[in-house]
Design a protein around this motif. Structure first.
Motif, PDB file in Angstrom:
ATOM      1  N   GLY A  38       0.806  -1.289  -0.047  1.00 40.58           N
ATOM      2  CA  GLY A  38      -0.109  -0.442  -0.229  1.00 40.58           C
ATOM      3  C   GLY A  38       0.903   0.890   0.095  1.00 40.58           C
ATOM      4  O   GLY A  38       0.296   2.401   0.023  1.00 40.58           O
ATOM      5  N   ASP A  79      -7.730  -4.051   5.772  1.00 41.06           N
ATOM      6  CA  ASP A  79      -7.586  -3.751   4.522  1.00 41.06           C
ATOM      7  C   ASP A  79      -6.592  -4.694   3.928  1.00 41.06           C
ATOM      8  O   ASP A  79      -6.360  -3.869   2.966  1.00 41.06           O
ATOM      9  CB  ASP A  79      -7.702  -2.135   4.436  1.00 41.06           C
ATOM     10  CG  ASP A  79      -6.680  -2.189   4.720  1.00 41.06           C
ATOM     11  OD1 ASP A  79      -6.026  -2.366   5.865  1.00 41.06           O
ATOM     12  OD2 ASP A  79      -6.122  -0.393   5.009  1.00 41.06           O
ATOM     13  N   ARG A  80      -6.705  -5.915   4.401  1.00 38.93           N
ATOM     14  CA  ARG A  80      -5.645  -6.731   4.016  1.00 38.93           C
ATOM     15  C   ARG A  80      -5.472  -6.908   2.983  1.00 38.93           C
ATOM     16  O   ARG A  80      -4.690  -7.056   1.970  1.00 38.93           O
ATOM     17  CB  ARG A  80      -4.861  -7.564   4.542  1.00 38.93           C
ATOM     18  CG  ARG A  80      -3.438  -8.585   4.826  1.00 38.93           C
ATOM     19  CD  ARG A  80      -3.464  -9.786   5.653  1.00 38.93           C
ATOM     20  NE  ARG A  80      -4.707 -10.380   5.173  1.00 38.93           N
ATOM     21  CZ  ARG A  80      -3.926 -12.261   5.664  1.00 38.93           C
ATOM     22  NH1 ARG A  80      -2.892 -11.726   6.072  1.00 38.93           N
ATOM     23  NH2 ARG A  80      -5.084 -12.619   5.419  1.00 38.93           N
ATOM     24  N   LEU A 135      -4.846  -3.429   0.759  1.00 37.56           N
ATOM     25  CA  LEU A 135      -3.324  -4.076   0.752  1.00 37.56           C
ATOM     26  C   LEU A 135      -2.737  -4.383  -0.581  1.00 37.56           C
ATOM     27  O   LEU A 135      -1.830  -4.117  -0.753  1.00 37.56           O
ATOM     28  CB  LEU A 135      -2.829  -3.478   2.105  1.00 37.56           C
ATOM     29  CG  LEU A 135      -3.548  -2.413   2.925  1.00 37.56           C
ATOM     30  CD1 LEU A 135      -2.687  -3.385   4.468  1.00 37.56           C
ATOM     31  CD2 LEU A 135      -1.908  -1.323   2.639  1.00 37.56           C
TER      32      LEU A 135
END
Length: 278
Positions: A51, A75-76, A79
């Motif tokens: 990210g 939000d893995r 990213l």
């Protein structure tokens, strides 16, 4: 051929970087904190995390991106998909991604869904790839023991073909050294599917004190973890790692470690040898 390695300060990324350095493979160690990565011959250090706009420059010049999945965050998946896009923009040829066994958009283990979305991003990128779908790590089992020497979780009587991290590291280094595994998904497991009662018995023998497994209900599992103050998505991930075991989604034993390394994977008694054998 230069290999860019993410997670180089961790067990998997750091172990792979060390093996590559020993084999004379040039590496770029990707990090947000240069002070945490190992000092290895033939390695350069580049700032750039998932990210991070700097990741494109950090990956430029690398042939292969060894992409160790990021620490779980809400939000893995986003990213990691951004990291795949950065690899494309940097001109990387292939990605070797550390995924999870049974990754699917609707798999029981909620963190496994992030891996599926990342795999799809890699496939859609057009880059060559190999996916290393790891089972649960045998090495982490002592961390499941509570202060009262009880392993608690809603895993029922299910089993998981847990794998030693050293075997994952060895397989990854071997895969990175050849293009023979391009386009393949490798399921990395140990030699046997273990119940958590089996794990408790093995740790009892290794630690010299009685460890037992308590089969929680789903309600008990959420209640026993409520005091950690973790967000709902994280608690769901913790609990669903056990329910995935209960559902049988982690039980399949694969021969992929043996096929790559030409030896059997380590079992729990090798990772945690009984005191009587020492």
């Amino acid at each position: 051929m230069t290999v860019a390695v993410s997670g180089a300060s961790g067990n998997i990324g750091g172990g792979v970087a060390s093996l590559l350095a020993g084999a004379g493979t040039p590496t770029t160690l990707l990090t947000r904190d240069p002070g945490r990565v190992p000092d290895l011959p033939g390695a350069t250090v580049a700032r750039g995390g998932f990210g991070d706009p700097a990741l494109v420059d950090a990956l430029t010049g690398a042939d292969t991106f060894f992409m160790v999945s990021a620490t779980e965050t809400a939000d893995r998946a986003d990213l990691q998909c951004a990291a795949v896009d950065a690899a494309v923009r940097a001109g990387v040829r292939r990605i070797v991604y550390v995924s999870f066994v049974g990754a699917a958009p609707d798999c029981t283990f909620t963190f496994g869904r992030d891996h599926w979305h990342t795999e799809q991003a890699v496939r859609d990128s057009g880059l060559a790839f190999t996916f290393l779908r790891d089972n649960l790590y045998l090495d982490l089992m002592p961390g499941m023991i509570g202060a009262d020497d009880v392993i608690r979780g809603p895993a029922g009587h299910g089993r998981a073909a847990m794998v030693a991290r050293a075997d994952v590291v060895a397989v990854a280094a071997a895969v990175l050294g050849t293009d023979r595994h391009d386009g393949r998904t490798l399921n990395l497991t140990g030699p046997a599917a273990l119940s958590l009662a089996d794990v408790a018995d093995a740790l009892t023998a290794a630690l010299g004190r009685p460890i037992r497994y308590h089969r929680e209900t789903l309600d008990e599992a959420y209640a026993s973890r409520a005091g950690f103050g973790a967000p709902d998505w994280e608690v769901d991930g913790w609990v669903s790692s056990y329910t995935a075991i209960a559902n049988g989604e982690l039980a399949q034993v694969s021969g992929d470690v043996r096929r790559v390394l030409h030896r059997e994977p380590a079992g729990i008694d090798e990772v945690f040898p009984p005191l009587a054998d020492l």
